[in-house]
Design an enzyme around this catalytic site. Structure first.
Site, PDB file in Angstrom:
ATOM      1  N   PRO A 114       0.928  22.537  62.068  1.00 42.47           N
ATOM      2  CA  PRO A 114       0.184  22.506  60.532  1.00 42.47           C
ATOM      3  C   PRO A 114       1.289  22.482  59.501  1.00 42.47           C
ATOM      4  O   PRO A 114       2.139  23.170  59.708  1.00 42.47           O
ATOM      5  CB  PRO A 114      -0.752  23.622  60.389  1.00 42.47           C
ATOM      6  CG  PRO A 114      -0.952  24.065  62.095  1.00 42.47           C
ATOM      7  CD  PRO A 114       0.255  23.647  62.857  1.00 42.47           C
TER       8      PRO A 114
ATOM      9  N   ALA B 159       1.961  25.991  56.343  1.00 43.63           N
ATOM     10  CA  ALA B 159       1.034  26.863  56.814  1.00 43.63           C
ATOM     11  C   ALA B 159       1.650  27.939  57.295  1.00 43.63           C
ATOM     12  O   ALA B 159       1.003  28.963  58.087  1.00 43.63           O
ATOM     13  CB  ALA B 159       0.655  25.990  58.216  1.00 43.63           C
ATOM     14  N   GLY B 160       3.151  28.199  56.968  1.00 39.89           N
ATOM     15  CA  GLY B 160       3.440  29.551  57.426  1.00 39.89           C
ATOM     16  C   GLY B 160       3.967  29.454  58.881  1.00 39.89           C
ATOM     17  O   GLY B 160       4.252  30.767  59.115  1.00 39.89           O
ATOM     18  N   MET B 161       4.177  28.615  59.540  1.00 40.45           N
ATOM     19  CA  MET B 161       4.732  28.273  60.592  1.00 40.45           C
ATOM     20  C   MET B 161       6.059  27.633  60.733  1.00 40.45           C
ATOM     21  O   MET B 161       6.687  27.412  61.809  1.00 40.45           O
ATOM     22  CB  MET B 161       3.731  27.488  61.702  1.00 40.45           C
ATOM     23  CG  MET B 161       2.566  28.246  61.612  1.00 40.45           C
ATOM     24  SD  MET B 161       1.285  27.713  63.303  1.00 40.45           S
ATOM     25  CE  MET B 161       2.331  28.043  64.478  1.00 40.45           C
ATOM     26  N   ALA B 162       6.863  27.397  59.603  1.00 35.09           N
ATOM     27  CA  ALA B 162       8.250  26.987  59.645  1.00 35.09           C
ATOM     28  C   ALA B 162       8.049  25.619  60.121  1.00 35.09           C
ATOM     29  O   ALA B 162       9.194  25.125  60.834  1.00 35.09           O
ATOM     30  CB  ALA B 162       9.227  27.802  60.269  1.00 35.09           C
ATOM     31  N   GLY B 163       7.259  24.739  59.879  1.00 37.35           N
ATOM     32  CA  GLY B 163       7.290  23.474  60.712  1.00 37.35           C
ATOM     33  C   GLY B 163       8.178  22.452  60.127  1.00 37.35           C
ATOM     34  O   GLY B 163       8.949  21.844  60.773  1.00 37.35           O
ATOM     35  N   GLY B 164       8.560  22.643  58.564  1.00 38.70           N
ATOM     36  CA  GLY B 164       9.678  21.680  58.424  1.00 38.70           C
ATOM     37  C   GLY B 164      11.076  22.048  58.612  1.00 38.70           C
ATOM     38  O   GLY B 164      12.111  21.545  59.036  1.00 38.70           O
ATOM     39  N   SER B 165      11.184  23.520  58.633  1.00 39.91           N
ATOM     40  CA  SER B 165      12.288  24.093  59.002  1.00 39.91           C
ATOM     41  C   SER B 165      12.786  23.908  60.288  1.00 39.91           C
ATOM     42  O   SER B 165      13.933  23.480  60.945  1.00 39.91           O
ATOM     43  CB  SER B 165      12.451  25.737  58.927  1.00 39.91           C
ATOM     44  OG  SER B 165      12.490  25.781  57.352  1.00 39.91           O
TER      45      SER B 165
ATOM     46  N   ASP C 298      14.738  29.623  56.812  1.00 40.78           N
ATOM     47  CA  ASP C 298      14.267  29.808  58.176  1.00 40.78           C
ATOM     48  C   ASP C 298      14.958  28.993  59.188  1.00 40.78           C
ATOM     49  O   ASP C 298      14.575  29.082  60.570  1.00 40.78           O
ATOM     50  CB  ASP C 298      12.706  29.435  58.062  1.00 40.78           C
ATOM     51  CG  ASP C 298      11.824  30.310  57.701  1.00 40.78           C
ATOM     52  OD1 ASP C 298      12.024  31.589  57.644  1.00 40.78           O
ATOM     53  OD2 ASP C 298      10.827  30.043  57.193  1.00 40.78           O
TER      54      ASP C 298
ATOM     55  N   LYS D 184       6.695  28.842  64.718  1.00 44.56           N
ATOM     56  CA  LYS D 184       6.766  30.328  64.726  1.00 44.56           C
ATOM     57  C   LYS D 184       5.790  30.818  64.011  1.00 44.56           C
ATOM     58  O   LYS D 184       5.002  30.585  63.234  1.00 44.56           O
ATOM     59  CB  LYS D 184       8.142  30.625  64.120  1.00 44.56           C
ATOM     60  CG  LYS D 184       8.307  30.607  62.691  1.00 44.56           C
ATOM     61  CD  LYS D 184       7.594  31.579  61.855  1.00 44.56           C
ATOM     62  CE  LYS D 184       7.755  31.447  60.308  1.00 44.56           C
ATOM     63  NZ  LYS D 184       6.956  32.209  59.307  1.00 44.56           N
TER      64      LYS D 184
END
Length: 296
Positions: free
Chosen positions: A95, A98-104, A137, A11
């Site tokens: 990434p 990185a502020g893109m909610a990758g883990g979430s 998130d 996101k």
């Protein structure tokens, strides 16, 4: 069905405003969230053993209870009480930190997969309620698309889908602590807030130019002074023809919105050669075909 493949999409924030710190220590936010096409690939498999197994292409990622995917599986097992275990092969493209909610989004993807593999029949609101136990998130990453997020990010309102946009993503060779950014924000007066209603109005009108003119992220005011490379990436994007460029979340990923895929691809090549970013991708807005869990 014993195996399912899921695309866990990242996101960006088209707007991020912080209204203040709450008594519980969390921050009251107002954000306009948008799913993008860039995704992590998850292959989720039922196994007879009462185990949670995770493999990943990144050696430095934890594969135990410190991974949100592990926590999501454990939570669903606690809530549903099904017999058997889950094995996950996680291939990361989004990434990290990185502020893109990758883990979430990985947690949301595995929740969807386990729900389907084990025929648990949780609907989307139920899964979003469960997901909140994992992080603010996660409910949005289950819902996806274009949304207004309020509260600590858990109060979600689906809004008209954002128009198609060609997007360039660039993550510099740093990682940013979200906690540190918010702690710094608490000691720094916020002098400018994004106009969230103007962002939503531009989205509803399908006006990409007006959207880019209205975008704003209050966390830039503290993150950029600590990491000037973020400002350099924004400038590089604007110099290569972006209509607008901004940091996503608490950073450090920067995104730029371009008029077409060709100019976005040319800008990607320029930024890769410039060397300020470790990961540079072209992508686009993604809006799911419907609101049901089966449409994930």
């Amino acid at each position: 069905m014993d195996t399912i493949k899921v695309k866990a999409r990242g996101k960006i924030n088209l707007g991020l405003d912080v209204l203040g710190r709450r008594p519980d220590g969390y921050h009251e936010v107002r954000m306009v969230m948008q799913t993008v096409g860039l995704y992590d690939s998850l292959e989720i498999t039922k196994i007879p053993e009462e185990e949670i197994r995770i493999r990943t292409n990144l050696k430095y990622l934890p594969v135990d209870e410190n991974n949100l995917v592990y926590k999501a599986i454990r939570l669903m097992k606690q809530m549903a009480g099904f017999a058997g275990g889950v094995a996950v092969d996680l291939h990361k493209f989004i990434p990290v930190s990185a502020g893109m909610a990758g883990g979430s989004t990985d947690a949301a993807g595995v929740m969807f997969g386990v729900n389907k593999l084990y025929n648990l029949n949780f609907d989307l609101p139920q899964m979003m309620e469960m997901g909140l136990k994992l992080g603010a998130d996660v409910p949005y990453c289950l819902m996806r698309g274009t949304a207004l997020a309020e509260g600590i990010g858990e109060k979600l309102t689906r809004v008209p889908a954002a128009p198609h946009m060609d997007i360039l993503l660039a993550k510099p060779r740093i990682s940013v602590s979200t906690r540190m950014v918010y702690e710094k924000l608490d000691s720094t007066p916020i002098t400018s807030h994004p106009d969230t209603m103007a962002i939503l109005k531009a989205i509803a009108a399908g006006d990409v130019e007006a959207l880019c003119a209205s975008m704003g992220n209050v966390l830039e005011s503290v993150t950029i002074p600590m990491y000037p490379v973020i400002a350099r990436l924004k400038r590089q994007m604007m110099d290569t023809g972006a209509i607008g460029a901004m940091m996503s979340g608490s950073g450090p990923t920067v995104f730029g919105i371009y008029r077409d895929a060709e100019s976005c691809a040319r800008a990607r090549d320029v930024l890769r050669k410039a060397g300020d970013a470790r990961q540079v991708y072209t992508t686009e807005t993604f809006n799911p075909p419907g609101a049901a869990v089966r449409d994930y």
